[in-house]
Motif scaffolding. Sequence first.
Motif, short mmCIF file in Angstrom:
data_model
loop_
_atom_site.label_atom_id
_atom_site.label_comp_id
_atom_site.label_asym_id
_atom_site.label_seq_id
_atom_site.Cartn_x
_atom_site.Cartn_y
_atom_site.Cartn_z
N MET A 245 -74.76 -59.96 4.50
CA MET A 245 -73.32 -60.16 4.38
C MET A 245 -72.76 -60.84 5.62
O MET A 245 -71.94 -61.76 5.54
CB MET A 245 -72.62 -58.81 4.17
CG MET A 245 -72.94 -58.09 2.86
SD MET A 245 -72.53 -59.03 1.37
CE MET A 245 -74.15 -59.67 0.93
N SER A 246 -73.22 -60.38 6.78
CA SER A 246 -72.74 -60.96 8.03
C SER A 246 -73.20 -62.41 8.20
O SER A 246 -72.41 -63.27 8.60
CB SER A 246 -73.24 -60.11 9.21
OG SER A 246 -72.86 -60.68 10.44
N ASN A 247 -74.46 -62.68 7.88
CA ASN A 247 -75.00 -64.04 8.05
C ASN A 247 -74.38 -65.03 7.07
O ASN A 247 -74.19 -66.20 7.41
CB ASN A 247 -76.52 -64.02 7.87
CG ASN A 247 -77.23 -63.25 8.97
OD1 ASN A 247 -76.70 -63.11 10.07
ND2 ASN A 247 -78.41 -62.73 8.67
N ASN A 248 -74.10 -64.57 5.86
CA ASN A 248 -73.58 -65.48 4.83
C ASN A 248 -72.06 -65.62 4.87
O ASN A 248 -71.53 -66.70 4.54
CB ASN A 248 -74.00 -65.00 3.45
CG ASN A 248 -75.46 -65.28 3.14
OD1 ASN A 248 -75.84 -66.38 2.77
ND2 ASN A 248 -76.31 -64.27 3.31
N PHE A 249 -71.36 -64.57 5.24
CA PHE A 249 -69.90 -64.60 5.13
C PHE A 249 -69.17 -64.32 6.44
O PHE A 249 -67.95 -64.44 6.49
CB PHE A 249 -69.44 -63.56 4.09
CG PHE A 249 -70.12 -63.70 2.76
CD1 PHE A 249 -70.00 -64.86 2.02
CD2 PHE A 249 -70.92 -62.68 2.26
CE1 PHE A 249 -70.64 -65.00 0.80
CE2 PHE A 249 -71.55 -62.80 1.04
CZ PHE A 249 -71.42 -63.96 0.30
N GLY A 250 -69.91 -63.96 7.49
CA GLY A 250 -69.25 -63.65 8.75
C GLY A 250 -68.40 -62.40 8.63
O GLY A 250 -68.77 -61.42 8.00
N ARG A 251 -67.23 -62.45 9.23
CA ARG A 251 -66.35 -61.28 9.22
C ARG A 251 -65.46 -61.23 7.99
O ARG A 251 -64.77 -60.23 7.76
CB ARG A 251 -65.46 -61.29 10.47
CG ARG A 251 -66.24 -61.14 11.77
CD ARG A 251 -65.30 -61.09 12.95
NE ARG A 251 -66.01 -60.92 14.23
CZ ARG A 251 -65.41 -60.82 15.40
NH1 ARG A 251 -64.08 -60.90 15.48
NH2 ARG A 251 -66.13 -60.67 16.49
N SER A 252 -65.45 -62.30 7.22
CA SER A 252 -64.55 -62.37 6.07
C SER A 252 -65.35 -62.48 4.78
O SER A 252 -65.66 -63.58 4.30
CB SER A 252 -63.61 -63.58 6.21
OG SER A 252 -62.74 -63.67 5.12
N THR A 253 -65.72 -61.33 4.22
CA THR A 253 -66.43 -61.33 2.94
C THR A 253 -65.47 -61.73 1.83
O THR A 253 -64.37 -61.18 1.73
CB THR A 253 -66.99 -59.93 2.65
OG1 THR A 253 -67.73 -59.48 3.77
CG2 THR A 253 -67.90 -59.97 1.43
N PRO A 254 -65.82 -62.69 0.98
CA PRO A 254 -64.91 -63.13 -0.07
C PRO A 254 -64.70 -62.06 -1.13
O PRO A 254 -65.41 -61.05 -1.17
CB PRO A 254 -65.62 -64.35 -0.65
CG PRO A 254 -67.07 -64.09 -0.41
CD PRO A 254 -67.12 -63.38 0.91
N GLN A 255 -63.71 -62.31 -1.96
CA GLN A 255 -63.50 -61.37 -3.06
C GLN A 255 -64.67 -61.45 -4.04
O GLN A 255 -65.38 -62.46 -4.12
CB GLN A 255 -62.20 -61.68 -3.79
CG GLN A 255 -62.21 -62.96 -4.62
CD GLN A 255 -60.92 -63.16 -5.37
OE1 GLN A 255 -59.87 -62.69 -4.96
NE2 GLN A 255 -60.99 -63.85 -6.49
#
Length: 400
Positions: A245-255
């Motif tokens: 999750m961190s590697n793919n979306f950083g701090r902002s996980t999409p909906q």
Amino acid sequence: MKYDILAGQSYERKFDYFFIPPVLFTIVSLTFLLLWHLKVTPAWQWAAGFAQTALGFVLSTFPLEPFFAAFASGLVFIGAAYCYGSGLMAHFRVQTRRAPRLVFLSVYSGLLALCVYWQQSLVAQLFLTDAGFALLLGWSVCLVVRKASRPIDIALVVTTSIVVLDSVVRVIFFTFFTNSSNDFGDFASSFYNLEVTVTTITICMFFPFTALGASATAAIERHRQAAETDELSGLLNRRGFWDAMSNNFGRSTPQGSVIVFDIDHFKRVNDTYGHSVGDRVIRSLAQEISRLIIPFGHAARFGGEEFVAFLPRSSVAEARAIAELVRASFAAKDWRTHGLTYTATISCGVSFKEAEADLGQAIDRADAALYAAKAGGRNRVMTEEIASASTTIDTQRAVG
């Protein structure tokens, strides 16, 4: 115009740089042998290739007998090309194509014997050795080039290509643009030997060091994947999921939507049929999740019989439909082949995560929906809205 630079100039062995290639390649070979022994690299061929290269320099530069040295060094250098190619293909996990390469080695060995013992031509032997080396190693490069994605892997392909190009340029120059001696005794003091030594010390030494770097990077990647992968299911573990999750979306996980899966009555499976059967049931669910979930999102085994999936930018309706596919496909298996006498089923909970919301909280809500599905009879998919509505109705009935 041709230049008489292979014979006619004397480069005595007193120059220390003639010792540099065999020493360097011996050190690299021993390093790779140690790495293979420590299981850092799975390819022992790297060690064998660099050892053969070191031996080839010793045989050709300090020959005991010219004809034997010419034939033996030709075999050793082509063997090094074979091992380098095998190391490349093992590193990039490409089929080794052993049969055609072994046929090539057989044909090459026959031609080498003709050049050395029948034609007795140093020029023909050098042409054949360089051309064979370039063809064999160059073919391996062509097989792996599309697999190179990491910078260090690209560097490995580039430096290997430079080694191939160096052989091609040398074979063209010394065959067609020089008056070359055919006397095998002239090789050690020839400009050809000097050129090979200089280019090996300068340009071609990048090759073994990028091979070391690529092998070390691959080992680190394997250890990282082992730390983030669940050994039983082959999916991510809890740590791997959050890292993804961190590697793919950083701090902002999409909906998106979250699905939590749990095997119904799993304790009974372990208690009645044993843990080996329980492991097969877990792997079976992991296979269905991999097949139906991974193309659209991320999935992990969080522990025991519980799995979690996140489908970015998917609606609850879409996630529920996918969860239903997993549930139905899992229940439809022939469980007798897995050692069960009844149909294994799963329950699923689905929740929706807003763009600004916390993913962990969405997982908790999906987990609550899962328990509502369990309470509702199991072998079903429950969304958080339905679970909340059911909880409200039950509360109203209890109050009434």
